[in-house]
Every structure is written in structure tokens, then in C-alpha cells.
Design an enzyme around this catalytic site. Structure first.
Site, short mmCIF file in Angstrom:
data_model
loop_
_atom_site.label_atom_id
_atom_site.label_comp_id
_atom_site.label_asym_id
_atom_site.label_seq_id
_atom_site.Cartn_x
_atom_site.Cartn_y
_atom_site.Cartn_z
N CYS A 164 17.52 4.56 -7.97
CA CYS A 164 16.74 5.75 -7.64
C CYS A 164 17.72 6.86 -7.28
O CYS A 164 18.18 6.93 -6.14
CB CYS A 164 15.79 5.43 -6.49
SG CYS A 164 14.60 6.73 -6.13
N CYS A 191 9.58 13.70 -13.76
CA CYS A 191 10.13 13.86 -12.41
C CYS A 191 10.31 15.33 -12.07
O CYS A 191 10.73 16.13 -12.90
CB CYS A 191 11.47 13.13 -12.30
SG CYS A 191 12.23 13.21 -10.65
N ALA A 230 0.84 -1.21 0.00
CA ALA A 230 0.00 0.00 0.00
C ALA A 230 0.86 1.25 0.00
O ALA A 230 0.63 2.18 0.77
CB ALA A 230 -0.95 -0.01 1.20
#
Length: 431
Positions: A159, A353, A9
Site C-alpha cells: 500500500c 485511486c 467491518a
């Protein structure tokens, strides 16, 4: 009746549950399995780490939202997926069975792959809000006793945006505290060049980010392999194009934030035909696993091959717009299958981004994410910071309200508009 279970989640899993609930009629059941009861907006973690946000400001209690939308929430967390049995074993010993499963766990943070790396050792992280809170305590110590700082991303990381963000946000926070002159900063990255971002650059991200680092008096080392991080000393090998060691660096620090490599979470790793060797989920163009067609996956846990060989391994990022695109395609495809039709939707897999630098920032659009691209654009300015703040409000409102409209799509349209208009009008009041 079909039972669709979403495992995880985070950014992808929460909106996945919302969208698949809207896609299916009420006789079908939707459930979410996750660790804990709260959603946290991860892009705000760099702000938490310097005290610009509190934890409760970026979190949402999912229990009332899920209940309103007729989605069952299992907050015990998953111990193990038994794919052959269509069953998830939970941490309390109970199980949840499914007809269709969407894996959206995000990654496991592989701090243990480098000696001394991570919040339980000698470096900080902004990958989780609790890590960011711990980084804030280390930041306070830095303010009291200034000294060298190392920011960056280690070998295998995928990342890179948050590393650049945090370097410039920290620079701004130190300038605000009027001690920046006492804090030499070095950016250490596995990227082959500044601004590669795991995407072989987007537009002029190389030039823009090199310029920003110079203007903020931040030195850098690329093609960097972190050998280990002792307390107060980082050992780095700089790798040449042929794979040999070009130089070694012993870098002292009093504060360091290094992003780790990712791998799949333990609950789904090492399932033949489902995951690759790093534990990421194998999917086709419809986000569907070839061996287990009842299993789909979205988000950071999806397996995407790297752009190409680099002296030091780097992965490919999954940006928010790309994740939302995966989610919408998956919800549509599950709906088609439940109704006896064939899946036909594909995510766009574009990269959009906003990298906030505290009082400015850089934005980029890669369409598609993997070259050659139809759109390959980047830009910088103070508007990026304002857009990031506005987007934080917009997305948290979306999670709290249970709305399923694609927030990142709105962001993408704003960014693409800049390419034509050379300006942005991001209405924060609407966010």
C-alpha cells in the site's frame, strides 16, 4: 434458513454486510463479527495525523445502522476460525456458527518484521486511526523542534499511495506552519522506481510523482530495504538489480512515518487450503475458496500474487473500487448459491485511486489492475484534493445511512470522464 457471517467491518466488510442483506430474503440471517463497535474511514488517517480531522469526524457507530438493517453485530472480535466446523471462536469464549462466511478482516500490520518499526517503537503509522492520533502527537513535537523527516514504505509493503499522500500532506502542513525550510524530507520506498505503486506504474505515475517530489524538495531512495529503525536513525540498504547492496544509508530523523508490510490476521492464518504462507485468503474468480466453498473473501486480506520480481519485495494494492467490485460479486454469488444456483459473478479488479496532497493530488485509473490494460491513465491537479474531500463525505454518509450503492463506482466514472474531458465536476454537496 441460511446464516451468512461477515468477518471484519472495515471498508469491505461493512458494505459486504449491507449488500448481502439486500441480496437475501428476510428469513436468512446476516451477522458481522468485528473488534469494537465503530467503523473508521481509513483514507482520512493522513489528515488526522496533521490535525486536519478529528477521530470522531471519520468514525461511524455501527450498532444503530446494523440494527436498522436487521444485521447482528458481534463486537467481541474473532480469536480463531475453525473452518472444518464452520465456526468462529470469539475473544470472549463464545462462538458463532455459519453456513456461509465472508472474510473481510483487512491485514495485520507486520511492524515486528523490522527492528524498531512501528508506533510502539520508533516510527509512526497512518494505517489505523489510533496510530494517526499518535502520529499527530509526534507531529506537534516536530513543529516545536523541527528536523529531518523520513516518509515511505518498507520491503513487502503493498500500500504505497498513503505514503506519498502523507509526504505531501506533511509538506503542506509544514509550509502552513512556516517551518518547511527547517525540515529536510526523504522518501524511502521498496518500489523499484517512484510511482511503481505495486502496479508497475499507472499511466505516467513515475513522471508525475518524481516531478511532485522534486517540486516539493523531497529527496528519495528506491529499491530500499529498511534494516532497522533506531531512535532518531534509520538504517537503509539500497539494493541493486542483481540483489546485491548498492549503497547503505544512515538517515537521521526526528519524525518518520513508514508503512509496514501486511499479513493475514492471526484468527485465520495457517489454515491449510484457506490461506497462503502470508496468511492471505486464497480465492477463485468468484471470490470463493477452493477448499472451503462456503467461505468467500473480499478486500485487503485476499491473496493476489505480485506483479513480478523486483529487487526488493513489493506487494499489490487493493484499492477501494476493486474492493467494492469484489463485494458486489460476492453478494450476488452467495445469493445464487442460497437459491440453489451456481455462482457466476466476477469482480472487475480495476484500480481507481485519488492520492490527496493537501492542496492538490494525483488520480489514476488502471483497468484492469494487472497489465496489459484497456485503460492506463493518471492525472494531477487541485481537483483531486477537492474530490477526495467530497468522497470522504460521500462514503461516510453511505456507511451511516446503510446504503449499498457503490461509492467507488461513482468515483471511477468521474475519473474516467476526466480522460475524455480533461476536467472533473465532483459535486461535493451531493457527497
Amino acid at each position: 434458513m441460511a446464516h451468512v457471517v461477515v468477518l471484519g467491518a472495515g471498508l469491505g466488510g461493512t458494505i459486504m454486510a449491507y449488500e448481502v442483506r439486500e441480496e437475501l430474503s428476510k428469513e436468512h440471517k446476516v451477522s458481522v463479527v468485528t473488534n469494537g463497535t465503530h467503523y473508521s474511514f481509513v483514507p482520512s488517517n493522513p489528515w488526522v495525523a496533521v490535525g486536519w480531522r478529528e477521530k470522531d469526524a471519520i468514525e461511524v457507530d455501527l450498532r444503530p445502522v446494523m440494527q436498522r438493517r436487521d444485521i447482528d453485530l458481534y463486537s467481541q472480535g474473532a480469536k480463531r476460525l475453525h473452518a472444518d466446523e464452520k465456526r468462529i471462536e470469539l475473544n470472549d469464549g463464545t462462538s458463532v456458527e455459519y453456513d456461509y462466511l465472508v472474510i473481510s478482516t483487512g491485514p495485520e500490520l507486520a511492524f515486528d518484521e523490522i527492528e524498531g518499526l512501528g508506533p510502539e517503537a520508533n516510527t509512526q503509522s497512518v494505517c489505523h486511526v489510533d496510530h494517526a492520533i499518535q502520529a499527530k502527537a509526534a507531529f506537534d513535537k516536530l513543529l516545536a523542534n523541527p528536523g529531518p523527516v523520513i516518509i515511505g514504505a518498507v520491503q513487502g509493503a503493498s500500500c504505497f499511495g498513503p505514503a506519498y499522500e502523507f509526504a505531501f500532506i506533511l509538506d503542506k502542513a509544514l509550509r502552513d506552519a512556516k517551518i518547511r525550510d527547517k525540515v529536510p524530507m526523504t522518501f524511502v520506498t521498496s518500489e523499484p522506481y517512484v510511482g511503481h505503486l505495486g502496479l508497475d506504474g499507472v499511466g505516467d505515475t513515475k513522471g508525475l510523482l518524481e516531478s511532485e517530489l522534486r517540486n516539493h524538495h523531497i529527496k528519495w531512495i528506491t529499491n530500499a530495504k529498511v534494516d532497522k529503525a533506531d531512535e532518531g536513525m534509520m538504517h537503509v540498504s539500497e539494493i541493486a538489480e542483481d540483489g546485491s547492496v548498492k549503497a547503505t544509508h544512515e538517515l537521521p530523523f526526528v519524525f518518520s512515518m513508514m508503512l509496514p508490510a501486511f499479513r493475514g490476521v492471526a484468527a485465520v492464518r495457517d489454515i491449510e487450503g484457506l490461506t497462503n504462507p502470508r496468511g492471505f485468503i486464497i480465492v477463485d474468480d468468484h471470490q470463493q475458496n477452493p477448499k472451503y466453498p462456503e467461505i468467500f473473501s473480499v478486500g485487503v486480506c485476499v491473496a493476489i500474487p505480485p506483479m513480478g520480481k523486483t529487487p526488493v519485495p513489493v506487494g499489490v494494492p487493493k484499492t477501494g473500487f476493486m474492493i467494492e467490485s469484489m463485494v458486489t460479486a460476492t453478494a450476488h454469488n452467495i445469493g445464487k448459491i442460497v437459491r440453489g444456483e451456481k455462482p457466476d459473478a466476477q469482480g472487475t479488479w480495476n484500480a481507481v485511486c485519488l492520492a490527496d496532497f493537501g492542496d492538490s493530488g494525483i488520480a489514476f485509473v488502471a483497468q484492469p489492475q494487472i497489465p496489459p490494460r484497456n485503460v492506463n491513465w493518471s492525472s494531477s491537479g487541485k481537483w483531486v484534493h477537492l474530490a477526495k474531500v467530497g468522497f470522504e463525505k460521500y462514503f461516510l454518509h453511505k456507511i451511516r445511512s446503510g446504503k449499498s450503492e457503490p461509492a467507488y463506482e461513482k468515483l471511477a466514472m468521474q475519473a474516467l470522464g476526466i480522460q475524455k474531458l480533461k476536467e472533473v465536476r465532483f459535486d461535493i454537496e451531493d457527497a
